[in-house]
Write a protein that holds these residues in place. Structure first.
Motif, PDB file in Angstrom:
ATOM      1  N   VAL A   1      -0.593   8.600  -8.634  1.00  0.00           N
ATOM      2  CA  VAL A   1      -1.729   8.133  -7.962  1.00  0.00           C
ATOM      3  C   VAL A   1      -2.194   7.098  -9.332  1.00  0.00           C
ATOM      4  O   VAL A   1      -2.751   6.014  -9.023  1.00  0.00           O
ATOM      5  CB  VAL A   1      -2.933   9.145  -7.467  1.00  0.00           C
ATOM      6  CG1 VAL A   1      -4.186   8.209  -7.351  1.00  0.00           C
ATOM      7  CG2 VAL A   1      -2.195   9.848  -6.071  1.00  0.00           C
TER       8      VAL A   1
ATOM      9  N   THR B   1       0.892  -1.110  -0.018  1.00  0.00           N
ATOM     10  CA  THR B   1       0.142  -0.059   0.023  1.00  0.00           C
ATOM     11  C   THR B   1       0.829   1.217  -0.126  1.00  0.00           C
ATOM     12  O   THR B   1       1.947   1.434   0.660  1.00  0.00           O
ATOM     13  CB  THR B   1      -1.215   0.124   1.012  1.00  0.00           C
ATOM     14  OG1 THR B   1      -1.804   0.888   1.063  1.00  0.00           O
ATOM     15  CG2 THR B   1      -0.121   0.059   2.606  1.00  0.00           C
ATOM     16  N   VAL B   2       0.481   2.484  -0.705  1.00  0.00           N
ATOM     17  CA  VAL B   2       1.443   3.357  -0.750  1.00  0.00           C
ATOM     18  C   VAL B   2       0.496   4.662  -0.473  1.00  0.00           C
ATOM     19  O   VAL B   2      -0.599   5.061  -0.717  1.00  0.00           O
ATOM     20  CB  VAL B   2       1.729   3.531  -2.358  1.00  0.00           C
ATOM     21  CG1 VAL B   2       2.651   4.775  -2.715  1.00  0.00           C
ATOM     22  CG2 VAL B   2       2.221   2.138  -2.854  1.00  0.00           C
ATOM     23  N   THR B   3       1.550   5.659   0.197  1.00  0.00           N
ATOM     24  CA  THR B   3       1.144   6.869   0.514  1.00  0.00           C
ATOM     25  C   THR B   3       1.992   7.645  -0.400  1.00  0.00           C
ATOM     26  O   THR B   3       3.088   7.782  -0.090  1.00  0.00           O
ATOM     27  CB  THR B   3       1.002   7.227   2.006  1.00  0.00           C
ATOM     28  OG1 THR B   3       0.279   6.553   2.632  1.00  0.00           O
ATOM     29  CG2 THR B   3       0.889   8.685   2.387  1.00  0.00           C
ATOM     30  N   VAL B   4       1.460   8.699  -1.149  1.00  0.00           N
ATOM     31  CA  VAL B   4       2.148   9.580  -2.117  1.00  0.00           C
ATOM     32  C   VAL B   4       2.200  10.935  -0.924  1.00  0.00           C
ATOM     33  O   VAL B   4       1.093  11.412  -0.543  1.00  0.00           O
ATOM     34  CB  VAL B   4       1.576   9.890  -3.234  1.00  0.00           C
ATOM     35  CG1 VAL B   4       2.189  11.217  -4.197  1.00  0.00           C
ATOM     36  CG2 VAL B   4       1.360   8.661  -4.020  1.00  0.00           C
TER      37      VAL B   4
ATOM     38  N   ILE C   1      -0.073   4.038  -9.761  1.00  0.00           N
ATOM     39  CA  ILE C   1      -0.052   3.155  -8.707  1.00  0.00           C
ATOM     40  C   ILE C   1      -1.345   2.478  -8.476  1.00  0.00           C
ATOM     41  O   ILE C   1      -1.353   1.337  -8.430  1.00  0.00           O
ATOM     42  CB  ILE C   1       0.239   3.881  -7.355  1.00  0.00           C
ATOM     43  CG1 ILE C   1       1.775   4.508  -7.336  1.00  0.00           C
ATOM     44  CG2 ILE C   1      -0.068   3.123  -6.243  1.00  0.00           C
ATOM     45  CD1 ILE C   1       1.982   5.326  -6.282  1.00  0.00           C
ATOM     46  N   GLU C   2      -2.337   3.111  -8.869  1.00  0.00           N
ATOM     47  CA  GLU C   2      -3.709   2.568  -9.041  1.00  0.00           C
ATOM     48  C   GLU C   2      -3.940   1.531 -10.164  1.00  0.00           C
ATOM     49  O   GLU C   2      -4.333   0.509 -10.124  1.00  0.00           O
ATOM     50  CB  GLU C   2      -5.078   3.529  -9.337  1.00  0.00           C
ATOM     51  CG  GLU C   2      -5.183   4.064  -7.799  1.00  0.00           C
ATOM     52  CD  GLU C   2      -6.263   5.157  -7.923  1.00  0.00           C
ATOM     53  OE1 GLU C   2      -6.395   5.461  -9.170  1.00  0.00           O
ATOM     54  OE2 GLU C   2      -6.790   5.624  -6.861  1.00  0.00           O
TER      55      GLU C   2
ATOM     56  N   VAL D   1      -3.443   3.282  -2.673  1.00  0.00           N
ATOM     57  CA  VAL D   1      -2.775   4.607  -2.639  1.00  0.00           C
ATOM     58  C   VAL D   1      -3.556   5.745  -2.169  1.00  0.00           C
ATOM     59  O   VAL D   1      -4.927   5.806  -2.325  1.00  0.00           O
ATOM     60  CB  VAL D   1      -2.305   4.847  -4.040  1.00  0.00           C
ATOM     61  CG1 VAL D   1      -3.257   5.425  -5.027  1.00  0.00           C
ATOM     62  CG2 VAL D   1      -1.383   6.102  -3.949  1.00  0.00           C
TER      63      VAL D   1
END
Length: 144
Positions: free
Chosen positions: A75, A32-35, A78-79, A85
């Motif tokens: 975003v 899971t990613v946080t930009v 990544i999606e 994200v």
């Protein structure tokens, strides 16, 4: 699942390197990613009464600047790769805010892209990547 913090700026080349590295991490179906985008603060002089207007100036700058297109691009990509994200905007010194966000979000790693600078350039302007590596307590992947 593990959580990766992806700090981005407006540079598309650095973002491309970060995204390429992200998609090659093992277990990418469990990431899971946080930009993160950091608005840099502006120093202001106090007014005649000695009162600083820095808070209102910095709030206005963040609202006026918005975020660069690279945030939306990150975003979208990544999606498209099938990873969850979210986006966090903050304000301050990039190195400090990246490290603080990593701790607040309890991420397992930070994925940052380096910038090529001469030794003199690093001494004069500093290096966010170097600061995150040396000052932070989280693992750091450097996309290069």
């Amino acid at each position: 699942m593990y959580h990766v913090l992806l700090p981005v700026d407006g540079d598309e080349d650095r973002l491309a390197k970060q995204l390429e590295t992200l998609t090659t991490l093992p277990g990418d179906d469990e990431i899971t990613v946080t930009v993160l985008y950091v608005h840099e603060e502006v120093d202001t002089m106090p007014d005649e009464a000695g009162k600083s207007i820095i808070d209102s100036v910095n709030k206005a700058i963040g609202e006026l600047q918005g975020v660069p297109e690279t945030v939306e691009q990150a975003v979208d990509e990544i999606e498209a790769a099938g990873m969850p994200v979210d986006v966090v905007e903050t304000q301050g010194k990039p190195t400090d805010r990246i490290i603080e966000a990593a701790e607040e979000l309890d991420v397992e790693a930070i994925l940052i892209a380096g910038r090529r600078r001469t030794p003199v350039g690093k001494a004069v302007f500093g290096s966010v990547t170097q600061g995150v590596i040396l000052q932070g307590e989280r693992p750091v992947f450097v996309a290069g």
